[in-house]
Design a protein around this motif. Structure first.
Motif, PDB file in Angstrom:
ATOM      1  N   GLY A  88       0.793  -1.244   0.022  1.00 60.35           N
ATOM      2  CA  GLY A  88      -0.110   0.108   0.028  1.00 60.35           C
ATOM      3  C   GLY A  88       0.875   1.330   0.054  1.00 60.35           C
ATOM      4  N   PRO A  89       0.242   2.193  -0.012  1.00 61.79           N
ATOM      5  CA  PRO A  89       0.811   3.707  -0.306  1.00 61.79           C
ATOM      6  C   PRO A  89       1.855   3.812   1.205  1.00 61.79           C
ATOM      7  N   ALA A  90       3.045   4.301   0.664  1.00 60.37           N
ATOM      8  CA  ALA A  90       3.785   4.797   1.818  1.00 60.37           C
ATOM      9  C   ALA A  90       3.308   6.325   2.382  1.00 60.37           C
ATOM     10  N   PRO A  91       3.635   6.534   3.612  1.00 62.03           N
ATOM     11  CA  PRO A  91       3.269   7.858   4.116  1.00 62.03           C
ATOM     12  C   PRO A  91       4.216   9.031   3.589  1.00 62.03           C
ATOM     13  N   VAL A  92       3.532  10.076   3.198  1.00 61.21           N
ATOM     14  CA  VAL A  92       4.435  11.363   2.627  1.00 61.21           C
ATOM     15  C   VAL A  92       4.881  11.906   3.817  1.00 61.21           C
ATOM     16  N   VAL A  93       6.071  11.918   3.851  1.00 68.40           N
ATOM     17  CA  VAL A  93       7.053  12.684   4.997  1.00 68.40           C
ATOM     18  C   VAL A  93       7.749  13.830   4.332  1.00 68.40           C
ATOM     19  N   GLY A  94       7.253  14.990   4.814  1.00 63.70           N
ATOM     20  CA  GLY A  94       7.934  16.396   4.612  1.00 63.70           C
ATOM     21  C   GLY A  94       8.426  16.661   3.185  1.00 63.70           C
ATOM     22  N   GLN A  95       7.408  15.867   2.263  1.00 64.24           N
ATOM     23  CA  GLN A  95       7.643  16.279   0.861  1.00 64.24           C
ATOM     24  C   GLN A  95       6.702  17.216   0.416  1.00 64.24           C
ATOM     25  N   ARG A  96       6.855  18.249  -0.116  1.00 65.03           N
ATOM     26  CA  ARG A  96       6.102  19.111  -0.871  1.00 65.03           C
ATOM     27  C   ARG A  96       5.667  18.797  -2.153  1.00 65.03           C
ATOM     28  N   SER A  97       4.921  19.086  -2.895  1.00 71.27           N
ATOM     29  CA  SER A  97       4.555  18.853  -4.301  1.00 71.27           C
ATOM     30  C   SER A  97       5.395  19.768  -5.196  1.00 71.27           C
ATOM     31  N   ALA A  98       5.611  20.702  -4.508  1.00 72.84           N
ATOM     32  CA  ALA A  98       6.830  21.787  -5.250  1.00 72.84           C
ATOM     33  C   ALA A  98       8.018  20.937  -5.422  1.00 72.84           C
ATOM     34  N   ASP A  99       8.413  20.137  -4.759  1.00 74.19           N
ATOM     35  CA  ASP A  99       9.791  19.410  -4.632  1.00 74.19           C
ATOM     36  C   ASP A  99       9.628  18.310  -5.999  1.00 74.19           C
ATOM     37  N   VAL A 100       8.749  18.107  -6.419  1.00 73.59           N
ATOM     38  CA  VAL A 100       8.676  17.225  -7.463  1.00 73.59           C
ATOM     39  C   VAL A 100       8.753  17.739  -8.824  1.00 73.59           C
ATOM     40  N   ASP A 101       9.804  17.258  -9.466  1.00 74.33           N
ATOM     41  CA  ASP A 101       9.921  17.895 -10.767  1.00 74.33           C
ATOM     42  C   ASP A 101       9.223  16.828 -11.656  1.00 74.33           C
ATOM     43  N   PRO A 102       8.082  17.367 -12.438  1.00 71.73           N
ATOM     44  CA  PRO A 102       7.174  16.767 -13.446  1.00 71.73           C
ATOM     45  C   PRO A 102       7.938  16.292 -14.597  1.00 71.73           C
ATOM     46  N   ASP A 103       9.114  16.613 -15.012  1.00 70.55           N
ATOM     47  CA  ASP A 103       9.808  16.151 -16.017  1.00 70.55           C
ATOM     48  C   ASP A 103      10.382  14.929 -15.583  1.00 70.55           C
ATOM     49  N   GLU A 104      10.690  14.530 -14.434  1.00 71.75           N
ATOM     50  CA  GLU A 104      11.202  13.371 -13.803  1.00 71.75           C
ATOM     51  C   GLU A 104      10.331  12.438 -13.049  1.00 71.75           C
ATOM     52  N   HIS A 105       9.274  12.722 -12.798  1.00 68.06           N
ATOM     53  CA  HIS A 105       8.354  11.879 -12.030  1.00 68.06           C
ATOM     54  C   HIS A 105       6.853  12.003 -12.274  1.00 68.06           C
ATOM     55  N   GLY A 106       6.028  10.888 -12.455  1.00 70.28           N
ATOM     56  CA  GLY A 106       4.713  11.065 -12.539  1.00 70.28           C
ATOM     57  C   GLY A 106       4.224  10.479 -13.904  1.00 70.28           C
ATOM     58  N   ARG A 107       5.238  10.016 -14.757  1.00 70.69           N
ATOM     59  CA  ARG A 107       4.762   9.760 -16.035  1.00 70.69           C
ATOM     60  C   ARG A 107       4.491   8.307 -16.288  1.00 70.69           C
ATOM     61  N   GLY A 108       4.855   7.550 -15.099  1.00 66.14           N
ATOM     62  CA  GLY A 108       4.762   5.878 -15.402  1.00 66.14           C
ATOM     63  C   GLY A 108       3.418   5.593 -15.590  1.00 66.14           C
ATOM     64  N   VAL A 109       2.243   6.199 -15.205  1.00 66.00           N
ATOM     65  CA  VAL A 109       0.891   5.574 -15.380  1.00 66.00           C
ATOM     66  C   VAL A 109       0.682   5.969 -16.952  1.00 66.00           C
ATOM     67  N   GLN A 110       0.970   7.044 -17.439  1.00 69.86           N
ATOM     68  CA  GLN A 110       0.804   7.341 -18.724  1.00 69.86           C
ATOM     69  C   GLN A 110       1.544   6.443 -19.767  1.00 69.86           C
ATOM     70  N   ILE A 111       2.727   6.096 -19.314  1.00 69.87           N
ATOM     71  CA  ILE A 111       3.490   5.016 -19.991  1.00 69.87           C
ATOM     72  C   ILE A 111       2.908   3.787 -20.148  1.00 69.87           C
ATOM     73  N   VAL A 112       2.447   3.121 -18.803  1.00 65.30           N
ATOM     74  CA  VAL A 112       1.739   1.957 -19.161  1.00 65.30           C
ATOM     75  C   VAL A 112       0.547   1.994 -19.756  1.00 65.30           C
ATOM     76  N   HIS A 113      -0.337   2.901 -19.708  1.00 66.63           N
ATOM     77  CA  HIS A 113      -1.230   3.211 -20.625  1.00 66.63           C
ATOM     78  C   HIS A 113      -0.936   3.113 -22.148  1.00 66.63           C
ATOM     79  N   ALA A 114      -0.214   3.775 -22.560  1.00 70.25           N
ATOM     80  CA  ALA A 114       0.450   3.763 -23.765  1.00 70.25           C
ATOM     81  C   ALA A 114       0.736   2.462 -24.251  1.00 70.25           C
ATOM     82  N   LEU A 115       1.317   1.586 -23.630  1.00 74.85           N
ATOM     83  CA  LEU A 115       2.133   0.272 -24.064  1.00 74.85           C
ATOM     84  C   LEU A 115       1.139  -0.700 -23.856  1.00 74.85           C
ATOM     85  N   ALA A 116       0.038  -0.771 -22.747  1.00 77.92           N
ATOM     86  CA  ALA A 116      -0.720  -1.849 -22.468  1.00 77.92           C
ATOM     87  C   ALA A 116      -2.086  -1.960 -23.140  1.00 77.92           C
TER      88      ALA A 116
END
Length: 153
Positions: free
Chosen positions: A96-124
């Motif tokens: 299950g999901p890991a608890p988020v500890v001290g990470q703000r959404s601004a710390d996540v680079d959208p060019d580096e993270h968050g595309r996995g679901v779209q990749i799976v959607h495109a290939l599967a």
């Protein structure tokens, strides 16, 4: 972009070849498991048309489990041949999901993270999420039509 995931009540096919592999929560685990999956797909004579796509889907689902979920995680592959066609099912189950500890959404680079679901959607051909008492299973199916070409309809 909104991604719709199919809910899966659970999947088991008695005629499927299967391979189960734990995912250790250590650096380099995705690379090692990906190599192992490549060898399993070669042993099963999975057609080359979907092997590379399959390895990418495996990498995305495993990385998601390592980065965003609690251990333990496990990979399950199932390969079913029927009438010249074949379906490879990839399932990754985690606690299950890991608890988020001290990470703000601004710390996540959208060019580096968050595309996995779209990749799976495109290939599967199909993919989804199943929540159950043992955690969460994210799954994807890649289908090779009787002519040998992947069917992503």
């Amino acid at each position: 972009m909104s991604v719709q995931l199919e809910l899966d009540p659970g999947y088991r096919d008695a005629d499927a070849e299967t391979h189960v592999c734990p995912l250790p929560p250590v650096s380099g685990a995705v690379t090692a498991v990906r190599r192992r999956v490549g060898a399993v797909l070669a042993d099963w004579n999975v057609c080359p048309e979907i092997v590379e796509d399959s390895l990418l889907v495996v990498s995305e689902l495993l990385t998601n489990a390592l980065v965003h979920a609690l251990p333990p995680a496990q990979l399950r592959l199932s390969w079913v041949r029927a009438g010249g066609a074949g379906t490879l099912r990839v399932e990754v189950t985690d606690a299950g999901p890991a608890p988020v500890v001290g990470q703000r959404s601004a710390d996540v680079d959208p060019d580096e993270h968050g595309r996995g679901v779209q990749i799976v959607h495109a290939l599967a051909t199909r993919h989804g999420v199943r929540v159950h008492s043992g955690g969460i299973t994210r799954w994807a199916e890649l289908v090779v039509a009787a002519g040998g070409r992947g069917d992503r309809t």
